[in-house]
Scaffold this motif. Structure first.
Motif, PDB file in Angstrom:
ATOM      1  N   THR A 183      -0.926  -6.683 -12.012  1.00  0.00           N
ATOM      2  CA  THR A 183      -0.809  -6.952 -10.526  1.00  0.00           C
ATOM      3  C   THR A 183      -0.574  -5.086  -9.841  1.00  0.00           C
ATOM      4  OG1 THR A 183      -0.645  -9.358 -10.235  1.00  0.00           O
ATOM      5  CG2 THR A 183      -0.137  -8.192  -8.472  1.00  0.00           C
ATOM      6  N   LEU A 184      -0.024  -5.178 -10.441  1.00  0.00           N
ATOM      7  CA  LEU A 184       0.986  -3.300 -10.318  1.00  0.00           C
ATOM      8  C   LEU A 184      -0.518  -2.482  -9.926  1.00  0.00           C
ATOM      9  CD1 LEU A 184       3.359  -2.231  -9.326  1.00  0.00           C
ATOM     10  CD2 LEU A 184       3.986  -1.658 -11.400  1.00  0.00           C
ATOM     11  N   GLU A 185      -0.794  -2.221 -11.529  1.00  0.00           N
ATOM     12  CA  GLU A 185      -2.579  -1.537 -11.382  1.00  0.00           C
ATOM     13  C   GLU A 185      -3.102  -2.040 -10.979  1.00  0.00           C
ATOM     14  OE1 GLU A 185      -3.664  -2.105 -15.336  1.00  0.00           O
ATOM     15  OE2 GLU A 185      -2.437   0.583 -16.586  1.00  0.00           O
ATOM     16  N   ALA A 186      -3.739  -3.158 -10.643  1.00  0.00           N
ATOM     17  CA  ALA A 186      -4.720  -3.362  -8.950  1.00  0.00           C
ATOM     18  C   ALA A 186      -4.480  -2.482  -7.401  1.00  0.00           C
ATOM     19  CB  ALA A 186      -4.808  -4.849  -8.899  1.00  0.00           C
ATOM     20  N   THR A 187      -3.174  -2.241  -7.349  1.00  0.00           N
ATOM     21  CA  THR A 187      -2.581  -1.756  -5.979  1.00  0.00           C
ATOM     22  C   THR A 187      -2.553  -0.191  -6.275  1.00  0.00           C
ATOM     23  OG1 THR A 187      -0.205  -1.422  -6.411  1.00  0.00           O
ATOM     24  CG2 THR A 187      -1.060  -3.838  -5.770  1.00  0.00           C
ATOM     25  N   GLY A 188      -2.943   0.080  -7.212  1.00  0.00           N
ATOM     26  CA  GLY A 188      -3.747   1.566  -7.292  1.00  0.00           C
ATOM     27  C   GLY A 188      -2.055   2.602  -8.638  1.00  0.00           C
TER      28      GLY A 188
ATOM     29  N   GLY B 239       1.063  -1.258  -0.175  1.00  0.00           N
ATOM     30  CA  GLY B 239       0.089  -0.160   0.008  1.00  0.00           C
ATOM     31  C   GLY B 239       0.696   1.283   0.012  1.00  0.00           C
ATOM     32  N   LEU B 240       2.356   0.928  -0.414  1.00  0.00           N
ATOM     33  CA  LEU B 240       3.288   2.344  -0.743  1.00  0.00           C
ATOM     34  C   LEU B 240       3.094   3.072  -1.824  1.00  0.00           C
ATOM     35  CD1 LEU B 240       5.945   0.639   1.738  1.00  0.00           C
ATOM     36  CD2 LEU B 240       3.965   1.398   2.737  1.00  0.00           C
ATOM     37  N   LEU B 241       2.341   2.457  -2.841  1.00  0.00           N
ATOM     38  CA  LEU B 241       3.107   3.110  -4.138  1.00  0.00           C
ATOM     39  C   LEU B 241       1.279   3.988  -5.099  1.00  0.00           C
ATOM     40  CD1 LEU B 241       5.284   1.205  -5.529  1.00  0.00           C
ATOM     41  CD2 LEU B 241       5.927   3.060  -4.379  1.00  0.00           C
ATOM     42  N   GLU B 242       0.292   3.921  -4.247  1.00  0.00           N
ATOM     43  CA  GLU B 242      -1.068   4.835  -4.236  1.00  0.00           C
ATOM     44  C   GLU B 242      -1.031   5.887  -5.431  1.00  0.00           C
ATOM     45  OE1 GLU B 242      -5.794   5.123  -3.575  1.00  0.00           O
ATOM     46  OE2 GLU B 242      -4.011   3.891  -2.024  1.00  0.00           O
ATOM     47  N   GLY B 243      -1.190   5.948  -6.410  1.00  0.00           N
ATOM     48  CA  GLY B 243      -1.407   7.338  -6.996  1.00  0.00           C
ATOM     49  C   GLY B 243       0.226   7.462  -8.140  1.00  0.00           C
ATOM     50  N   ARG B 244       0.991   6.772  -7.378  1.00  0.00           N
ATOM     51  CA  ARG B 244       2.249   6.791  -8.280  1.00  0.00           C
ATOM     52  C   ARG B 244       2.719   6.059  -9.051  1.00  0.00           C
ATOM     53  NH1 ARG B 244       6.417   8.889  -4.067  1.00  0.00           N
ATOM     54  NH2 ARG B 244       7.317   9.549  -6.319  1.00  0.00           N
ATOM     55  N   HIS B 245       3.238   7.057 -10.700  1.00  0.00           N
ATOM     56  CA  HIS B 245       3.728   5.773 -11.190  1.00  0.00           C
ATOM     57  C   HIS B 245       5.001   4.929 -11.325  1.00  0.00           C
ATOM     58  CE1 HIS B 245       2.321   9.538 -13.298  1.00  0.00           C
ATOM     59  NE2 HIS B 245       1.771   9.255 -13.813  1.00  0.00           N
ATOM     60  N   ALA B 246       4.747   3.670 -11.539  1.00  0.00           N
ATOM     61  CA  ALA B 246       6.324   2.884 -11.378  1.00  0.00           C
ATOM     62  C   ALA B 246       6.068   1.552 -12.847  1.00  0.00           C
ATOM     63  CB  ALA B 246       5.549   1.979  -9.928  1.00  0.00           C
ATOM     64  N   THR B 247       6.686   0.956 -12.758  1.00  0.00           N
ATOM     65  CA  THR B 247       6.880  -0.443 -13.429  1.00  0.00           C
ATOM     66  C   THR B 247       7.088  -1.644 -13.423  1.00  0.00           C
ATOM     67  OG1 THR B 247       7.476  -1.166 -15.949  1.00  0.00           O
ATOM     68  CG2 THR B 247       8.973   0.387 -14.803  1.00  0.00           C
ATOM     69  N   THR B 248       7.276  -2.808 -13.512  1.00  0.00           N
ATOM     70  CA  THR B 248       7.868  -3.789 -13.047  1.00  0.00           C
ATOM     71  C   THR B 248       7.888  -4.458 -14.528  1.00  0.00           C
ATOM     72  OG1 THR B 248       7.037  -5.848 -11.510  1.00  0.00           O
ATOM     73  CG2 THR B 248       5.330  -5.086 -12.751  1.00  0.00           C
ATOM     74  N   HIS B 249       7.928  -6.026 -14.177  1.00  0.00           N
ATOM     75  CA  HIS B 249       8.203  -7.440 -16.043  1.00  0.00           C
ATOM     76  C   HIS B 249       6.591  -6.730 -15.621  1.00  0.00           C
ATOM     77  CE1 HIS B 249       8.251 -11.292 -17.138  1.00  0.00           C
ATOM     78  NE2 HIS B 249       9.480 -10.779 -16.628  1.00  0.00           N
ATOM     79  N   HIS B 250       6.669  -7.288 -17.285  1.00  0.00           N
ATOM     80  CA  HIS B 250       5.625  -7.516 -17.640  1.00  0.00           C
ATOM     81  C   HIS B 250       4.405  -8.127 -17.363  1.00  0.00           C
ATOM     82  CE1 HIS B 250       5.944 -10.854 -20.508  1.00  0.00           C
ATOM     83  NE2 HIS B 250       7.478 -10.795 -20.145  1.00  0.00           N
ATOM     84  N   LEU B 251       4.730  -9.087 -16.703  1.00  0.00           N
ATOM     85  CA  LEU B 251       3.753 -10.424 -16.347  1.00  0.00           C
ATOM     86  C   LEU B 251       3.000  -9.906 -14.564  1.00  0.00           C
ATOM     87  CD1 LEU B 251       5.804 -13.734 -16.860  1.00  0.00           C
ATOM     88  CD2 LEU B 251       3.667 -12.697 -18.188  1.00  0.00           C
ATOM     89  N   GLY B 252       3.514  -8.439 -14.331  1.00  0.00           N
ATOM     90  CA  GLY B 252       3.423  -8.151 -13.387  1.00  0.00           C
ATOM     91  C   GLY B 252       1.921  -7.349 -13.262  1.00  0.00           C
ATOM     92  N   MET B 253       2.340  -6.527 -14.277  1.00  0.00           N
ATOM     93  CA  MET B 253       1.918  -5.129 -14.569  1.00  0.00           C
ATOM     94  C   MET B 253       0.654  -5.354 -14.231  1.00  0.00           C
ATOM     95  SD  MET B 253       3.919  -2.930 -15.901  1.00  0.00           S
ATOM     96  CE  MET B 253       3.986  -1.985 -16.668  1.00  0.00           C
TER      97      MET B 253
END
Length: 229
Positions: free
Chosen positions: A158-163, A142-156
């Motif tokens: 999941t990353l979006e689902a965290t806000g 819950g530390l990245l809500e509203g921030r811009h970030a990337t990750t491995h393409h298979l986790g995109m």
């Protein structure tokens, strides 16, 4: 610039070693303007990776008050199915080698790591960087809500689902949060940080030393928004 690279059970060694070598070389070329150490939330210990049980030694405890940059790697293990969710209350005694990446990432949430990372994120003097699934650890905490970030393409997803505003770029620079995509992006991320914090001459010298040229454009939330074409 003092860098602490975080180790946790099941970490991906390449997420750690690639930026470690780049940043360490940056220290050599800059007359020790950069220092780097391996740490864990628990303090000094041997930490077993998710790649063949390869261990690395954390020589100190993660302490955001002592760091200018905290770097969080991802995990190595089975990919896991598309519906597999990160496990947050798994058996800590289970071996790393039969666990999936979502499970390994989820287990970090049951440790002291999220609280320490929150301290780092709340300190304006500290930059937090991630490689591969490292951004998922912060996102799930819950530390990245509203921030811009990337990750491995298979986790995109999941990353979006965290806000998070998930960006499909190799390196995303969101100010005091800098993230890298796939595993080898740790090289590009570390070189970008060297250029940003120490200078382009140092970054170029390290590029020449490792015979490696950065790939892609570093994405920043600046400039006009591209129109659809």
């Amino acid at each position: 610039m003092h860098v602490q690279i975080v180790l946790f059970d099941g970490f991906d060694p390449l997420d750690v070693i690639a930026p470690y070598e780049v940043l360490y070389a940056g220290g050599m070329f800059s007359d020790a303007a950069v220092s780097v150490e391996l740490v864990s939330a628990e303090g000094p210990r041997d930490v077993v990776s998710g790649t063949g049980g390869l261990p690395l030694r954390a020589t100190a405890a993660l302490d955001p008050a002592q760091a200018d940059l905290v770097l969080v790697p991802g995990a190595a293990g089975r990919l896991g199915g598309p519906d597999e969710v990160p496990e947050q209350d798994g058996d800590a005694e289970q071996g790393q080698q039969d666990a999936s990446i979502p499970v390994l990432l989820g287990r970090t949430l049951t440790t002291e790591l999220p609280g320490l990372l929150k301290k780092a994120m709340n300190d304006p003097e500290v930059t937090v960087a991630t490689v591969c699934g490292g951004s998922l650890i912060l996102g799930l905490a819950g530390l990245l809500e509203g921030r811009h970030a990337t990750t491995h393409h298979l986790g995109m997803d999941t990353l979006e689902a965290t806000g998070v505003h998930a960006v499909r770029a190799r390196v995303v620079d969101d100010g005091d949060l800098v993230s890298g995509a796939g595993v080898t992006s740790g090289l590009d991320l570390a070189l970008h940080l060297l250029e940003r914090e120490v200078g382009p001459r140092i970054a170029h010298a390290v590029e020449e030393l490792f015979a490696y040229e950065r790939r892609g454009t570093v994405w920043r939330p600046q400039g006009p928004v591209p129109v659809d074409v």
